[in-house]
Scaffold this active site. Structure first.
Site, PDB file in Angstrom:
ATOM      1  N   LYS A   1      11.050 -65.685 -32.653  1.00  0.00           N
ATOM      2  CA  LYS A   1      10.844 -64.448 -31.886  1.00  0.00           C
ATOM      3  C   LYS A   1      10.596 -64.756 -30.404  1.00  0.00           C
ATOM      4  O   LYS A   1      11.071 -64.049 -29.522  1.00  0.00           O
ATOM      5  CB  LYS A   1       9.663 -63.653 -32.463  1.00  0.00           C
TER       6      LYS A   1
ATOM      7  N   HIS B   1       4.000 -57.650 -47.277  1.00  0.00           N
ATOM      8  CA  HIS B   1       2.827 -57.714 -46.410  1.00  0.00           C
ATOM      9  C   HIS B   1       1.623 -57.151 -47.168  1.00  0.00           C
ATOM     10  O   HIS B   1       1.769 -56.541 -48.231  1.00  0.00           O
ATOM     11  CB  HIS B   1       3.074 -56.907 -45.133  1.00  0.00           C
TER      12      HIS B   1
ATOM     13  N   SER C   1       7.209 -59.631 -32.912  1.00  0.00           N
ATOM     14  CA  SER C   1       6.067 -59.461 -33.806  1.00  0.00           C
ATOM     15  C   SER C   1       4.811 -59.972 -33.103  1.00  0.00           C
ATOM     16  O   SER C   1       4.891 -60.849 -32.236  1.00  0.00           O
ATOM     17  CB  SER C   1       6.329 -60.277 -35.067  1.00  0.00           C
ATOM     18  N   SER C   2       3.653 -59.452 -33.509  1.00  0.00           N
ATOM     19  CA  SER C   2       2.416 -59.856 -32.839  1.00  0.00           C
ATOM     20  C   SER C   2       2.074 -61.319 -33.108  1.00  0.00           C
ATOM     21  O   SER C   2       1.227 -61.885 -32.423  1.00  0.00           O
ATOM     22  CB  SER C   2       1.258 -58.968 -33.303  1.00  0.00           C
ATOM     23  N   CYS C   3       2.738 -61.954 -34.078  1.00  0.00           N
ATOM     24  CA  CYS C   3       2.413 -63.363 -34.365  1.00  0.00           C
ATOM     25  C   CYS C   3       2.944 -64.307 -33.282  1.00  0.00           C
ATOM     26  O   CYS C   3       2.715 -65.510 -33.355  1.00  0.00           O
ATOM     27  CB  CYS C   3       2.914 -63.773 -35.743  1.00  0.00           C
TER      28      CYS C   3
ATOM     29  N   TYR D   1       8.747 -68.471 -37.700  1.00  0.00           N
ATOM     30  CA  TYR D   1       9.128 -67.078 -37.414  1.00  0.00           C
ATOM     31  C   TYR D   1       8.729 -66.722 -35.978  1.00  0.00           C
ATOM     32  O   TYR D   1       9.524 -66.167 -35.210  1.00  0.00           O
ATOM     33  CB  TYR D   1       8.403 -66.207 -38.438  1.00  0.00           C
TER      34      TYR D   1
HETATM   35  N1  NAP Z   1       7.245 -54.980 -41.087  1.00  0.00           N
HETATM   36  C1  NAP Z   1       6.334 -55.314 -40.190  1.00  0.00           C
HETATM   37  O1  NAP Z   1       5.123 -55.212 -40.426  1.00  0.00           O
HETATM   38  C2  NAP Z   1       6.749 -55.821 -38.835  1.00  0.00           C
HETATM   39  C3  NAP Z   1       5.726 -56.126 -37.945  1.00  0.00           C
HETATM   40  C4  NAP Z   1       6.062 -56.603 -36.705  1.00  0.00           C
HETATM   41  C5  NAP Z   1       7.373 -56.757 -36.369  1.00  0.00           C
HETATM   42  N2  NAP Z   1       8.366 -56.446 -37.222  1.00  0.00           N
HETATM   43  C6  NAP Z   1       9.744 -56.664 -36.778  1.00  0.00           C
HETATM   44  O2  NAP Z   1      10.518 -55.495 -36.919  1.00  0.00           O
HETATM   45  C7  NAP Z   1      11.858 -55.866 -37.243  1.00  0.00           C
HETATM   46  C8  NAP Z   1      12.288 -55.142 -38.493  1.00  0.00           C
HETATM   47  O3  NAP Z   1      11.388 -55.468 -39.536  1.00  0.00           O
HETATM   48  P1  NAP Z   1      11.377 -54.659 -40.902  1.00  0.00           P
HETATM   49  O4  NAP Z   1       9.998 -54.707 -41.402  1.00  0.00           O
HETATM   50  O5  NAP Z   1      12.080 -53.376 -40.727  1.00  0.00           O
HETATM   51  O6  NAP Z   1      12.246 -55.629 -41.812  1.00  0.00           O
HETATM   52  P2  NAP Z   1      13.028 -55.286 -43.158  1.00  0.00           P
HETATM   53  O7  NAP Z   1      12.504 -54.047 -43.755  1.00  0.00           O
HETATM   54  O8  NAP Z   1      13.034 -56.529 -43.972  1.00  0.00           O
HETATM   55  O9  NAP Z   1      14.501 -55.000 -42.643  1.00  0.00           O
HETATM   56  C9  NAP Z   1      15.260 -55.982 -42.046  1.00  0.00           C
HETATM   57  C10 NAP Z   1      16.691 -55.548 -42.047  1.00  0.00           C
HETATM   58  O10 NAP Z   1      17.485 -56.587 -41.483  1.00  0.00           O
HETATM   59  C11 NAP Z   1      18.642 -56.722 -42.278  1.00  0.00           C
HETATM   60  N3  NAP Z   1      19.141 -58.091 -42.203  1.00  0.00           N
HETATM   61  C12 NAP Z   1      18.476 -59.229 -42.489  1.00  0.00           C
HETATM   62  N4  NAP Z   1      19.283 -60.285 -42.328  1.00  0.00           N
HETATM   63  C13 NAP Z   1      20.489 -59.793 -41.935  1.00  0.00           C
HETATM   64  C14 NAP Z   1      21.731 -60.384 -41.611  1.00  0.00           C
HETATM   65  N5  NAP Z   1      21.904 -61.712 -41.661  1.00  0.00           N
HETATM   66  N6  NAP Z   1      22.758 -59.578 -41.262  1.00  0.00           N
HETATM   67  C15 NAP Z   1      22.600 -58.240 -41.221  1.00  0.00           C
HETATM   68  N7  NAP Z   1      21.439 -57.617 -41.495  1.00  0.00           N
HETATM   69  C16 NAP Z   1      20.400 -58.392 -41.856  1.00  0.00           C
HETATM   70  C17 NAP Z   1      18.173 -56.415 -43.678  1.00  0.00           C
HETATM   71  O11 NAP Z   1      19.240 -56.107 -44.507  1.00  0.00           O
HETATM   72  P3  NAP Z   1      19.182 -56.594 -46.044  1.00  0.00           P
HETATM   73  O12 NAP Z   1      17.940 -56.020 -46.609  1.00  0.00           O
HETATM   74  O13 NAP Z   1      20.426 -56.013 -46.603  1.00  0.00           O
HETATM   75  O14 NAP Z   1      19.170 -58.089 -46.000  1.00  0.00           O
HETATM   76  C18 NAP Z   1      17.235 -55.237 -43.421  1.00  0.00           C
HETATM   77  O15 NAP Z   1      17.957 -54.039 -43.378  1.00  0.00           O
HETATM   78  C19 NAP Z   1      11.879 -57.379 -37.388  1.00  0.00           C
HETATM   79  O16 NAP Z   1      12.346 -57.956 -36.193  1.00  0.00           O
HETATM   80  C20 NAP Z   1      10.444 -57.738 -37.578  1.00  0.00           C
HETATM   81  O17 NAP Z   1      10.161 -59.000 -37.055  1.00  0.00           O
HETATM   82  C21 NAP Z   1       8.081 -55.969 -38.472  1.00  0.00           C
END
Ligand code: NAP
Length: 345
Positions: free
Chosen positions: A163, A202, A130-132, A159
């Site tokens: 990362k 967010h 993540s950008s943070c 967090y």
């Molecule tokens: N969203 C953003 O703006 C953003 C920005 C920068 C980076 N990212 C990065 O992109 C990645 C994905 O983010 P996202 O936004 O797609 O997140 P998300 O929508 O919350 O999805 C995360 C997924 O991880 C699964 N998960 C969480 N804990 C788990 C565990 N213990 N075992 C198995 N599965 C697990 C969740 O399943 P459940 O829902 O069933 O728990 C969900 O399917 C992350 O690494 C995040 O840091 C996201």
């Protein structure tokens, strides 16, 4: 989650690249977190690109915090490629309330997946950060080489540190074991399947939901947290998935350049331009059709004044995003309307 959601905007089967690619079509691919915002878009993108051997597990089927289960999974499945998009993710409020979970869960998930991917001989792994991870006051736009050059923003430090440990892990395994693990750092993402829970979401989905509810209830005003002045960058999840697949498909010579020993295996993924929160709120207001006023609650924290990623490393490889913010907001709002009853939160 509706996996058909993003197809209208980027149905492409060919990649928007100018370099010959390594095909993922023959690979067995594991997408960790396939029901999340990024993971669901990755599965759509891989399927649209002709990948048929995609392995997924829900959180209930495989808890990635359970090392023994992760070990068994990798030993049985032996994927060739891994997209690590499972994580504990949330906005400023969630990060403040659950700092222990943000550091513990993320360290645990990524440690198990990266380590077992090495043991199972995975050929390529993309770890989503993540950008943070970049210092709070680092020069804008934020370049990959500003990592660890200053203090982090305190609200999401647990967090961010998890990362950063994941990035270091990818680099260390590459150096010691010759793995080919790459860390990708997305900007703020949005799109179909986003988290619309007002407590944990967010800024973009939270504003969209607030304005939608205000429109439906006939409320006169919607309050936006903070001054509205900070600049932020937003990227649609289908663009994000496209960039990830583009990188994972890069020919060996190109990919090797991204993971050389001397250079941290880190690459930013963003739209390349940012807008103020006030301009974002005005755009969402138009898309949603909320006719009331927007008020700003300056007593709530603004966070960093600007957060824009320098994406020159990625664009130099020939990749460009395709989905404008207005297009993406319109499509996300349509998705929200269709899935209101089932959305997270
Ligand atoms: N969203 C953003 O703006 C953003 C920005 C920068 C980076 N990212 C990065 O992109 C990645 C994905 O983010 P996202 O936004 O797609 O997140 P998300 O929508 O919350 O999805 C995360 C997924 O991880 C699964 N998960 C969480 N804990 C788990 C565990 N213990 N075992 C198995 N599965 C697990 C969740 O399943 P459940 O829902 O069933 O728990 C969900 O399917 C992350 O690494 C995040 O840091 C996201």
């Amino acid at each position: 989650m509706n996996s058909a959601a993003g197809k209208a905007i980027r149905p492409s089967i060919t990649m928007n690249n100018s370099v010959p690619t390594r095909s993922l079509q023959d690979d067995k691919i594991y997408v960790a977190g396939h029901r999340g915002l990024v993971g669901s878009a990755l599965v759509r993108r891989l399927e649209a690109g002709g990948c048929t051997n995609i392995t997924t597990r829900t959180h209930a089927e495989l808890d990635l915090m359970d090392q023994a289960s992760v070990r068994n999974f990798f030993a049985e499945e032996r994927p060739d490629a891994v997209f690590l998009a499972a994580a504990k993710v949330g906005g400023i409020h969630a990060n403040n309330i659950y700092p222990a979970e943000f550091v513990h869960d993320n360290l645990s998930i990524q440690t198990h997946v990266i380590h077992e991917a090495w043991r199972a001989g995975v050929k390529r792994l993309l770890f989503l950060g993540s950008s943070c991870i970049y210092p709070r006051d680092c020069p804008q736009p934020m370049r990959e080489d500003t990592l660890l050059t200053g203090p982090l923003e305190s609200t999401n430090r647990p967090y961010a540190l998890a990362k950063i440990a994941g990035i270091e892990m990818c680099w260390s395994y590459n150096r010691q074991y010759g793995t080919r693990f790459l860390s990708v750092m997305p900007t703020n993402l949005y799109g179909p399947g986003d988290n619309f829970d007002l407590q944990n979401a967010h800024v973009l989905p939270a504003l969209m939901r607030k304005m939608h509810e205000a429109k439906v209830s006939g409320a006169d005003t919607v309050t936006v947290w903070g001054s509205g002045k900070p600049y932020r960058e937003f990227l649609h999840n289908d663009d994000m998935a496209d960039a990830c697949v583009y990188l994972a498909s890069a020919p060996d010579a190109v990919y090797s350049g991204l993971i050389s020993e001397e250079l941290c295996p880190l690459i930013n993924i963003g739209w390349g331009k940012d807008i103020t929160i006030a301009d974002l709120a005005a755009l969402i207001r138009e898309v949603v059709g909320f006719e009331g006023e927007l008020q700003y609650d300056a007593s709530k924290p603004d966070g960093a004044p600007r957060k824009l990623l320098d994406t020159s490393r990625l664009t130099a490889l020939g990749w460009q995003p395709a989905i404008t913010l207005r297009q993406g907001l319109e499509q996300t709002y349509q998705w929200f309307l269709k899935h209101q009853d089932a959305i997270r939160g």
